[in-house]
Design an enzyme around this catalytic site. Structure first.
Site, PDB file in Angstrom:
ATOM      1  N   HIS A   1       1.173  11.827   4.897  1.00 48.97           N
ATOM      2  CA  HIS A   1       1.734  10.765   5.742  1.00 48.97           C
ATOM      3  C   HIS A   1       1.653  11.279   7.184  1.00 48.97           C
ATOM      4  CE1 HIS A   1       4.996   8.378   7.583  1.00 48.97           C
ATOM      5  NE2 HIS A   1       4.955   7.572   6.536  1.00 48.97           N
TER       6      HIS A   1
ATOM      7  N   ASP B   1       7.060  18.142   2.207  1.00 48.00           N
ATOM      8  CA  ASP B   1       7.547  16.805   2.529  1.00 48.00           C
ATOM      9  C   ASP B   1       7.885  16.122   1.196  1.00 48.00           C
ATOM     10  OD1 ASP B   1       7.745  14.093   2.917  1.00 48.00           O
ATOM     11  OD2 ASP B   1       5.897  13.880   4.064  1.00 48.00           O
TER      12      ASP B   1
ATOM     13  N   GLN C   1       8.633  11.259  -1.005  1.00 47.12           N
ATOM     14  CA  GLN C   1       8.307  10.387  -2.142  1.00 47.12           C
ATOM     15  C   GLN C   1       8.697  10.982  -3.490  1.00 47.12           C
ATOM     16  OE1 GLN C   1       7.434   7.285  -2.090  1.00 47.12           O
ATOM     17  NE2 GLN C   1       7.065   7.128   0.106  1.00 47.12           N
TER      18      GLN C   1
ATOM     19  N   LYS D   1      14.942   6.887   0.894  1.00 46.07           N
ATOM     20  CA  LYS D   1      13.976   6.887  -0.210  1.00 46.07           C
ATOM     21  C   LYS D   1      14.695   7.218  -1.519  1.00 46.07           C
ATOM     22  CE  LYS D   1      10.276   7.035   2.701  1.00 46.07           C
ATOM     23  NZ  LYS D   1       9.383   5.927   2.963  1.00 46.07           N
TER      24      LYS D   1
ATOM     25  N   CYS E   1       0.818   4.425   6.934  1.00 48.42           N
ATOM     26  CA  CYS E   1       0.954   5.663   7.735  1.00 48.42           C
ATOM     27  C   CYS E   1       0.121   6.796   7.150  1.00 48.42           C
ATOM     28  CB  CYS E   1       2.407   6.108   7.869  1.00 48.42           C
ATOM     29  SG  CYS E   1       3.437   4.897   8.656  1.00 48.42           S
TER      30      CYS E   1
END
Ligand SMILES: Cc1ncc(COP(=O)(O)O)c(C=O)c1O
Length: 413
Positions: free
Chosen positions: A125, A202, A205, A228, A370
């Site tokens: 992303h 990261d 997700q 999220k 993104c």
């Protein structure tokens, strides 16, 4: 059959959006009543500023924040509460790490006339590209990109070959917001650890599965956003390993970071507060903690099983459409972890497809999500992304498939 958790989400009430077919949970999860109520209760009946006074409300709030830190530490499997930094979200956390940790490393290397490189993957992303890209440009460092293998995950052999003694940091996503499958993060961290290279994961997700353990992943930094995870926007967390936190400089300076504040003195800085805002997003933290309680009380295993089955059904049905073109073909076994589908319909403009889905009450993402460089790599400029949450059910998938069928019938002439 309706999802057993749908009733927890007031957005589906008759006076709100009873017919909404929300398939955009990778962008943000809807908010359960439990989270909204906890935030309302805090803001109406308890709000004050935590470190500022000696009155009872503030004492209570200091406890509340430290208890939240403790909850997050155990949620993520961190060894110490002080390794938990509250942020405004994943993007904020990654920028903070770039400025607080990486930039001083690059400056030092440059002063010593040593080259530097930063390693990311092809599936990031932009939040996990741009902060590093900016620093790479500013300090003449090389940004190295790990290719993906046929399964859409990081190619370990190629990854290993990119690392050298000048690699200052590896930053990769646990799970891509386009491809959706998990990267082999444990191996990635192990390979970097053996070479003394700092790893940043990261987790935007993947956090929603509630099964992240930073200790077994052995990463140095893990970031995610509360929204999220069925929590509020504007709030997130960075797990930062204690020894790394020690060497990091504050991202922003102001009240809470410092203990001594004489104008001509260097500030003495507290961990982890030195990396947080003076007034943190207290109501956001309250919502985040409630979201974690909501998900873990119901058994994350049960939720994950539900979503795995629903995802398998979604991929199966989508793959039967002759004009369905997934951005990255997922192997049947991979469907297990995969509640995202990014695709195009043969010959159709994705914006038009999303527009027709919206007309049918179906909310999806469209564009490059993104992840422009990944789209470019895959040879497309835009795709439709559908992503599932715990409020979705088989009926939503059927609705999606029949709306795609009619979209194709209408437009492919
Ligand atoms: C993989 C990934 N990283 C980072 C982000 C940025 O998260 P936020 O906008 O909450 O900062 C997202 C958001 O979609 C994401 O999917």
């Amino acid at each position: 059959m309706q999802s057993p958790w749908k009733q927890d989400f007031p957005i589906f009430l008759p006076h709100a959006h009873p017919h909404l077919c929300y398939l955009d949970s990778a962008a943000t999860c809807l908010t359960p009543k439990h989270v909204a109520d906890a935030m309302y209760h805090y803001q109406c009946y308890m709000h004050a500023n935590n470190p500022k006074g000696l009155y009872q409300l503030t004492a209570y709030l200091s406890d509340l924040i430290e208890q939240a830190r403790h909850k997050l530490a155990s949620f993520l499997g961190a060894a110490n509460d002080s390794e938990i930094v509250f942020t405004r979200g994943t993007t904020d956390a990654l920028n903070m790490i770039a400025y607080s940790y990486l930039e001083p490393q690059l400056i030092k290397a440059k002063q010593q006339e040593e080259p530097s490189n930063i390693v990311i993957s092809a599936a990031e992303h932009e939040a996990n590209i741009l902060p590093w890209q900016r620093l790479a440009k500013a300090y003449g460092a090389e940004l190295r990109v790990i290719p993906l293998n046929a399964k859409g995950v990081i190619d370990l052999a190629k990854y290993t070959a990119l690392l050298d003694k000048h690699t200052r940091l590896v930053a990769i996503c646990h799970s891509s917001n386009v491809i959706g499958v998990n990267n082999p993060v444990e191996q990635i961290c192990k390979i970097a650890r053996n070479k003394n290279i700092v790893t940043v994961i990261d987790g935007a997700q993947s956090i929603v599965r509630c099964d992240v353990n930073v200790n077994s992943l052995d990463c140095d930094i893990y970031t995610f956003s509360a929204h999220k995870l069925y929590g509020p926007t504007g709030c997130g967390v960075a797990y930062i390993r204690a020894d790394l936190l020690e060497v990091m400089r504050p991202y922003q300076v102001g009240g809470a970071a410092s203990i001594s504040q004489h104008i001509n003195e260097d500030l003495e800085q507290r961990n982890p507060q030195k990396l947080e805002l003076n007034t943190v997003n207290i109501v956001g933290i309250v919502g985040l903690v409630e979201a974690i309680d909501y998900l873990t009380d119901m058994s994350s295993q049960k939720l994950n099983d539900y979503l795995c089955n629903l995802s398998a059904y979604m991929h199966e049905r989508l793959n039967l459409l002759p004009y369905f073109q997934p951005l990255f073909p997922i192997q049947p076994k991979q469907i297990i972890n995969h509640s995202i589908a990014c695709f195009q319909l043969n010959g159709l403009n994705s914006q038009d497809v999303a527009g027709l889905l919206d007309y049918e009450g179906i909310a999806v993402s469209v564009g490059h999500h993104c992840a422009q460089s990944l789209h470019r790599l895959l040879g497309v400029d835009s795709s439709v992304r559908v992503s599932l949450g715990i409020y979705n059910d088989y009926k939503d998938v059927d609705h999606l498939v029949s709306a795609l069928e009619s979209a194709y019938r209408v437009m492919a002439v």
